[in-house]
Design an enzyme around this catalytic site. Sequence first.
Site, short mmCIF file in Angstrom:
data_model
loop_
_atom_site.label_atom_id
_atom_site.label_comp_id
_atom_site.label_asym_id
_atom_site.label_seq_id
_atom_site.Cartn_x
_atom_site.Cartn_y
_atom_site.Cartn_z
N GLN A 165 0.80 -1.22 0.00
CA GLN A 165 0.00 0.00 0.00
C GLN A 165 0.84 1.28 0.00
O GLN A 165 0.45 2.27 -0.60
CB GLN A 165 -0.92 -0.01 1.22
CG GLN A 165 -1.99 1.06 1.21
CD GLN A 165 -3.12 0.70 2.15
OE1 GLN A 165 -4.03 -0.04 1.80
NE2 GLN A 165 -3.06 1.20 3.36
N GLU A 207 -2.93 9.55 -1.26
CA GLU A 207 -2.07 10.21 -0.28
C GLU A 207 -0.96 11.04 -0.93
O GLU A 207 0.00 11.44 -0.27
CB GLU A 207 -1.50 9.18 0.69
CG GLU A 207 -2.61 8.50 1.48
CD GLU A 207 -2.11 7.52 2.52
OE1 GLU A 207 -0.89 7.33 2.62
OE2 GLU A 207 -2.95 6.96 3.24
N ASP A 244 4.31 0.12 4.09
CA ASP A 244 3.03 -0.30 4.65
C ASP A 244 2.53 -1.40 3.75
O ASP A 244 2.02 -1.15 2.65
CB ASP A 244 2.03 0.86 4.70
CG ASP A 244 0.67 0.42 5.24
OD1 ASP A 244 0.53 -0.76 5.64
OD2 ASP A 244 -0.26 1.25 5.27
N GLU A 287 5.00 -1.84 8.21
CA GLU A 287 3.69 -1.73 8.83
C GLU A 287 2.76 -2.83 8.32
O GLU A 287 2.76 -3.12 7.13
CB GLU A 287 3.10 -0.35 8.51
CG GLU A 287 1.72 -0.10 9.06
CD GLU A 287 1.18 1.25 8.62
OE1 GLU A 287 -0.04 1.39 8.51
OE2 GLU A 287 2.00 2.17 8.37
N ASP A 314 -0.98 -1.55 12.66
CA ASP A 314 -2.05 -0.60 12.34
C ASP A 314 -3.39 -1.32 12.42
O ASP A 314 -4.07 -1.26 13.43
CB ASP A 314 -1.82 0.01 10.95
CG ASP A 314 -2.97 0.90 10.50
OD1 ASP A 314 -3.78 1.32 11.36
OD2 ASP A 314 -3.10 1.18 9.29
N LYS A 339 -4.00 6.28 14.94
CA LYS A 339 -4.99 6.95 14.10
C LYS A 339 -6.16 7.35 14.99
O LYS A 339 -6.84 6.49 15.55
CB LYS A 339 -5.46 6.03 12.98
CG LYS A 339 -4.39 5.73 11.94
CD LYS A 339 -4.91 4.75 10.90
CE LYS A 339 -3.90 4.55 9.77
NZ LYS A 339 -4.36 3.53 8.80
N ARG A 368 -5.23 9.64 7.67
CA ARG A 368 -5.95 8.59 6.95
C ARG A 368 -5.92 8.95 5.47
O ARG A 368 -5.58 10.07 5.08
CB ARG A 368 -7.41 8.48 7.42
CG ARG A 368 -7.63 8.13 8.88
CD ARG A 368 -6.92 6.88 9.34
NE ARG A 368 -7.27 5.65 8.65
CZ ARG A 368 -8.10 4.71 9.14
NH1 ARG A 368 -8.68 4.89 10.33
NH2 ARG A 368 -8.33 3.60 8.49
N SER A 369 -6.28 8.01 4.63
CA SER A 369 -6.23 8.28 3.19
C SER A 369 -7.27 9.31 2.78
O SER A 369 -7.07 10.05 1.81
CB SER A 369 -6.43 6.98 2.40
OG SER A 369 -7.59 6.31 2.82
N LYS A 390 3.09 9.96 10.03
CA LYS A 390 2.73 9.57 8.67
C LYS A 390 1.65 10.53 8.20
O LYS A 390 0.56 10.56 8.76
CB LYS A 390 2.17 8.14 8.63
CG LYS A 390 3.19 7.05 8.54
CD LYS A 390 2.53 5.70 8.40
CE LYS A 390 1.72 5.59 7.12
NZ LYS A 390 1.12 4.24 6.95
#
Length: 430
Positions: A165, A207, A244, A287, A314, A339, A368-369, A390
């Site tokens: 990802q 992102e 990730d 991650e 995560d 998060k 977050r995305s 991040k």
Amino acid sequence: MTVIAKIYAREILDSRGNPTLEAEVTLENAVCGRAAVPSGASTGTKEAVELRDGDKTRYLGKGVRAAVDNVNGVIAAALVGFDGADQTGLDHRLINLDGTENKGRLGANALLGVSLATAHAVAAARKQPLWMYLSTLGESKLSLPVPMMNIINGGAHADNNVDFQEFMVLPVGFASFSEALRAGTEIFHALKSVLKGQGLSTAVGDEGGFAPDFRSNVEALDAILEAIGRAGYIAGEDVLLGLDVASSEFRNNGKYNLVGENKRLTSEQFVDFLDDLVAQYPIISIEDGLAEDDWVGWKQLTERIGHKVQLVGDDLFVTNPKVFQEGITSGIANAILIKLNQIGTLTETLESIAMAHRAQYAAIVSHRSGETEDTSIADIAVATTATQIKTGSLCRSDRVAKYNQLLRIEQALGVGARYAGRDAFVSLKS
């Protein structure tokens, strides 16, 4: 001075064009705080519930009117007259008001919006920046975090054939955050040239990272190494790599399906695969290397490379103190991604970061995305014992806004500003 006089929420849009919730909390002295709630694409099954309307005739079912109504109705009624300076008390009242384990009745998006907006309001009432106010709420170090810059997007964050990802650069070999940010930016632009030279797309994902169709995950790593060199930096010294993997997204029937590599791997084989990558590339952080329900595989991965690589949970931990404690007890991973909307209140977020510090796990504050212009996570990363942040790539204003806020904080700290750099990974051995 910090008693809540009014609470109001509205529906706004996030960086993907989907509705999200924004909350405003006004105190009796007319000072107002505002916060917007992000949304994820790849989500853990144990995350707190993001309340969506489900009405397919409006925003394709993704509206958040119900969550907004909950804020403007039951939450406002319960909190008007409450002292916003009691952040812990306020958050516990929110949790009890919802009354469910996963915040599914009122919605974690409703609770988090109010929780964060209250902190903003109280900070403003005290004429303090948010990071300074937050530093009084728990353990604090006041240092600038290492940015984990997601410069290639794959998986659920992009419409391409890359399994992993996120492919990240971590500029650790610099004396200040501003210098680290410059290095990351120069690498980002160098990568664009590398991709153009290979005839690959330079379109970006959710992102802000590039999202080309590499033939394999390894090709993506090779392109980043070339970009680091072109930008004039040394991979493994100035800049380290992070992944990730988001492996829950491509695990089916107990096998990890790597399309680019044309492999279907068992947990043990996938641990071998990741171990080989670490041996070949200067990777310092992985991650979600194993799926969130593959705790046996996680244990194997931790025992194999946890002494030399940051292994971040995560989807594994979903910022939940109860789940995280199980992982600590089991010796799973050595870092947690934080998060805010996975757990739903500021107090629980700070508790998870403090737990990580006590257990000698690293904490990484994350976006977050689906993001907004809200920069709260930058302040949280500085104000707590988190060592990294991040917040995406070096383009798209929803990502860059957080980097710019960190630059402002670094300037405000002046000669007292300290960049975490390599110290963020001091517990790891080469």
